[in-house]
Design an enzyme around this catalytic site. Structure first.
Site, short mmCIF file in Angstrom:
data_model
loop_
_atom_site.label_atom_id
_atom_site.label_comp_id
_atom_site.label_asym_id
_atom_site.label_seq_id
_atom_site.Cartn_x
_atom_site.Cartn_y
_atom_site.Cartn_z
N LYS A 198 3.13 -137.83 46.74
CA LYS A 198 2.61 -136.61 46.10
C LYS A 198 1.77 -135.81 47.10
O LYS A 198 1.33 -136.36 48.12
CB LYS A 198 1.77 -136.98 44.87
CG LYS A 198 0.51 -137.75 45.19
CD LYS A 198 -0.15 -138.27 43.93
CE LYS A 198 -1.40 -139.05 44.30
NZ LYS A 198 -1.77 -140.02 43.28
N ARG A 211 -7.64 -140.74 31.71
CA ARG A 211 -7.05 -139.48 32.17
C ARG A 211 -5.75 -139.36 31.39
O ARG A 211 -5.75 -139.55 30.18
CB ARG A 211 -6.84 -139.56 33.69
CG ARG A 211 -6.90 -138.24 34.39
CD ARG A 211 -6.78 -138.39 35.91
NE ARG A 211 -5.63 -139.21 36.32
CZ ARG A 211 -5.31 -139.48 37.56
NH1 ARG A 211 -6.04 -139.00 38.54
NH2 ARG A 211 -4.27 -140.22 37.86
N TYR A 249 -23.18 -119.86 63.45
CA TYR A 249 -23.72 -119.14 62.30
C TYR A 249 -25.06 -119.71 61.88
O TYR A 249 -25.23 -120.94 61.80
CB TYR A 249 -22.76 -119.26 61.11
CG TYR A 249 -21.59 -118.30 61.16
CD1 TYR A 249 -21.80 -116.92 61.18
CD2 TYR A 249 -20.29 -118.77 61.17
CE1 TYR A 249 -20.72 -116.04 61.21
CE2 TYR A 249 -19.21 -117.90 61.20
CZ TYR A 249 -19.43 -116.54 61.22
OH TYR A 249 -18.38 -115.68 61.25
N MET A 268 -14.78 -120.65 60.27
CA MET A 268 -13.43 -120.65 59.70
C MET A 268 -12.39 -121.12 60.71
O MET A 268 -11.52 -121.93 60.40
CB MET A 268 -13.08 -119.25 59.18
CG MET A 268 -11.88 -119.23 58.27
SD MET A 268 -11.47 -117.60 57.67
CE MET A 268 -12.73 -117.30 56.48
C1 LIG Z 1 -1.82 -141.31 43.69
C2 LIG Z 1 -1.38 -142.42 42.88
C3 LIG Z 1 -1.16 -143.69 43.43
C4 LIG Z 1 -1.49 -144.04 44.86
O1 LIG Z 1 -2.82 -144.43 44.93
P1 LIG Z 1 -3.47 -144.93 46.29
O2 LIG Z 1 -4.87 -145.21 45.90
O3 LIG Z 1 -3.35 -143.80 47.23
O4 LIG Z 1 -2.72 -146.10 46.72
C5 LIG Z 1 -0.65 -144.65 42.62
N1 LIG Z 1 -0.37 -144.41 41.33
C6 LIG Z 1 -0.58 -143.20 40.75
C7 LIG Z 1 -0.24 -143.00 39.32
C8 LIG Z 1 -1.10 -142.18 41.50
O5 LIG Z 1 -1.29 -140.98 40.93
#
Ligand SMILES: *Cc1c(COP(=O)(O)O)cnc(C)c1O
Length: 628
Positions: free
Chosen positions: A37, A135, A260, A308
């Site tokens: 992801k 969640r 800055y 930046m």
């Molecule tokens: C992002 C994610 C993972 C991976 O988690 P890590 O801590 O990066 O290994 C696993 N399962 C779900 C559902 C996630 O959203």
């Protein structure tokens, strides 16, 4: 050596090594899903997916439909699970791209089922349970309702059930509780699911319960630890290295402020360097006056505010670096440039640092020291549907020019060849697929002058309107105007000695999909137009349909040749001509342009047929002449 201002190297060999380290902890029968992801935490989802698949990943995990679709467009055929909740308006796209969905509610399950029924497609899902993360995910008491509803949803394949730890790297009690909750819930149903999973990468040591057969590898595979103890158990190398180039060396005097708001003031005289990199490149503003950078094996503190696009680093009293030297900001040899260390400096997240740096910097993919590919500065991968037509035309033209290293030829090819498809035809290039045309001379007419001729034709094509025309004319001249018309799907040239009417040219059957069409004959000067239509066709316009057309007619026996032309852009064709044995030898001459100029010919005593590969493109006005 790479000389960009700032860029990331993605070390695919380190990713491979990290995965091998992690795999040591898999129990027999356990598989892993590679989480890619957010563009694989900024590393490049496509490249990471390829390595993970070659290391045995059985699944890829993405955040949303878009990410999955992008991988599909890039050619990844592996199973892909969307981890986050999806939106209803994404369902069709998800089905189209064969992505698996995490389902957290009965409502979504029902909605998915409806869409599957309407489109006559199947969908794979994993039920997501909220065991304590609070969640997304169904609450445990909702699980049974989901299962009950599944009984009637045969279009949905429930491949897995899963949950997600809230703190597998830090909270053993909570993780144990979560693992137990999932276990209790599925205990009676475990055999129904091909995959049961709860563990992210940090969970691999202590929270990988027996009942799970799939783990989801994320951050650890990218070479970032989530707690100190892991360093004793695994040797992980940072996959991403963020580099920049020293662009200027200057001197400061005691008491002078730098950057800055002059947040850095030196107490003595010394040298400092300017790196052409800043928070816009993902080097977090909160690292101002905090981080250290590796330069020629020494650590140089970041001084003053990161701006930046520029960052200043302290080179000390007698620098031995030079303009052009490489600086490593992340993923170098020392702990100081590890994502874990940097994120701690401002109570940030190592996950976030990887994502934000990977978003902008140009990427170089490196495997065992050699460059294998690059990804451009812009982090948005090319998805053609995101672009307007005029922009697309420009992109195509400049891509051709770039590929040919010649603007003039590029422009010419684009204008002359492609523009006629993409531009003048208003972008609706439709083409035929699986074109099959059989022509058979059966018996001779009683006077011997003609062969009774049967033709049948099938192809797939997007239906343009609620009717189409079949045209038959007695001269080339009269037939030619039917080549200009888009609504004409078939043309036949009739011998001019024959009286042209419904008896000499007859449509035995015209169908679209399985719908038998109504035919209406219109007599024109030296031509016959047959309009094939059906009220139900209106609902099929714009959809790909199967066309079927069968005719009965005559062909002069003294003509000694019969030509079949393909008049539209076509993909995959089969043309055959069969004839009475007494006709003797038939010669076939192919006139093909397209991917294959010599499609395969098969011949026996009573037929000749030609076949291209089913995916092969054939350009218009290809054809075959049968001489007898
Ligand atoms: C992002 C994610 C993972 C991976 O988690 P890590 O801590 O990066 O290994 C696993 N399962 C779900 C559902 C996630 O959203």
């Amino acid at each position: 050596m790479i000389t960009d201002r700032s860029y990331v190297e993605i070390h695919l060999d380190r990713l491979r090594d990290n995965l091998r380290e992690l795999k040591r902890y898999l129990r027999c029968g356990q598989e892993f899903m590679q989480i890619v992801k957010a563009d694989a935490y900024g590393h490049g989802a496509y490249e990471v997916a390829l390595v993970a698949i070659s290391e045995g990943a059985v699944y890829l995990g993405v955040a949303n439909c878009e990410e999955g679709k992008l991988l599909r467009l890039q050619g990844i055929k592996h199973p892909i699970l969307i981890l986050s909740p999806i939106l209803e308006n994404e369902i069709e796209e998800i089905i189209l791209h064969d992505l698996s969905v995490s389902v957290s509610s009965v409502q979504m399950l029902k909605r998915l089922h409806e869409v599957c029924l309407n489109t006559n497609k199947r969908l794979t899902i994993h039920i997501k349970i909220d065991t304590g993360m609070k969640r997304s995910g169904a609450l445990p008491h909702e699980f049974n309702t989901i299962l009950e509803n599944l009984v009637e949803t045969s279009s949905i394949y429930v491949e897995g059930v899963f949950s997600h730890y809230a703190a597998s790297e830090a909270d053993d009690d909570l993780s144990n509780e979560q693992a137990k909750k999932l276990h209790n819930l599925i205990a009676d149903h475990a055999s129904q699911f091909r995959y049961i999973h709860i563990a992210n990468s940090s969970a691999i040591f202590k929270h990988n319960p027996q009942y799970c057969n799939l783990l989801r590898f994320g951050i650890l595979s990218y070479g970032v630890y989530t707690n100190q103890k892991q360093r004793m158990l695994l040797n992980l190398k940072p996959v991403m290295t963020f580099k920049s180039t020293l662009s200027q060396i200057k001197q400061y005097c005691a008491g002078e402020g730098i950057g800055y708001n002059h947040t850095f003031k030196s107490t003595k005289n010394g040298f400092y360097g300017i790196l052409p990199v800043g928070y816009a490149d993902g080097y977090d503003f909160l690292l101002s006056n905090q981080a250290q950078v590796e330069l020629q094996n020494t650590l140089c503190p970041v001084i003053g505010r990161i701006s930046m696009d520029m960052t200043s680093i302290d080179l000390g009293v007698s620098p031995d670096s030079q303009v052009g030297d490489q600086a490593i900001l992340l993923g170098g040899e020392t702990d100081a440039t590890r994502a874990e260390t940097l994120s701690k400096l401002y109570s940030g997240s190592a996950y976030e640092i990887l994502c934000q740096i990977g978003r902008r910097a140009k990427r170089y993919y490196i495997d065992k020291g050699s460059l294998v590919s690059t990804a451009p500065l812009s982090r948005r991968e090319f998805v053609s549907s995101d672009f307007s037509n005029s922009k697309l035309n420009k992109i195509i033209e400049s891509a051709i020019s770039h590929r040919l290293q010649n603007d003039e030829i590029g422009e010419l090819i684009y204008k002359e060849i492609l523009r006629s498809f993409f531009y003048h035809k208003d972008l609706d290039i439709s083409y035929r697929r699986n074109f099959v045309h059989n022509i058979a001379f059966t018996t001779k007419s009683s006077d011997g002058d003609y062969y009774h001729t049967r033709t049948d034709l099938t192809f797939d094509k997007t239906l343009q309107s609620n009717y189409f025309i079949v045209a038959c004319a007695t001269s080339d001249k009269h037939l030619s105007k039917y080549f200009m018309r888009k609504d004409v799907e078939y043309r036949w040239l009739m011998d001019d000695k024959i009286r042209l009417d419904e008896n000499s040219f007859k449509i035995a059957s015209a169908k679209i999909n399985d719908l038998e069409l109504v035919t209406e004959v219109i007599h024109k000067d030296s031509a016959l137009e047959i309009r094939c239509s059906h009220p139900e066709l209106a609902s099929l316009v714009g959809k790909e349909c199967k066309f079927y057309l069968e005719t009965e007619t005559f062909y002069p026996s003294n003509s000694h040749q019969l030509s079949v032309f393909i008049t539209e852009l076509t993909r995959g064709a089969k043309i055959s001509f069969s004839y009475p044995k007494e006709m003797g030898h038939v010669e076939a001459v192919r006139l093909f342009s397209g991917q294959n100029r010599d499609p395969k010919l098969t011949q026996n005593g009573s037929s000749v047929s030609l076949e291209t590969g089913s995916e092969e493109w054939i350009f218009p006005l290809s054809g075959i002449v049968f001489a007898y």
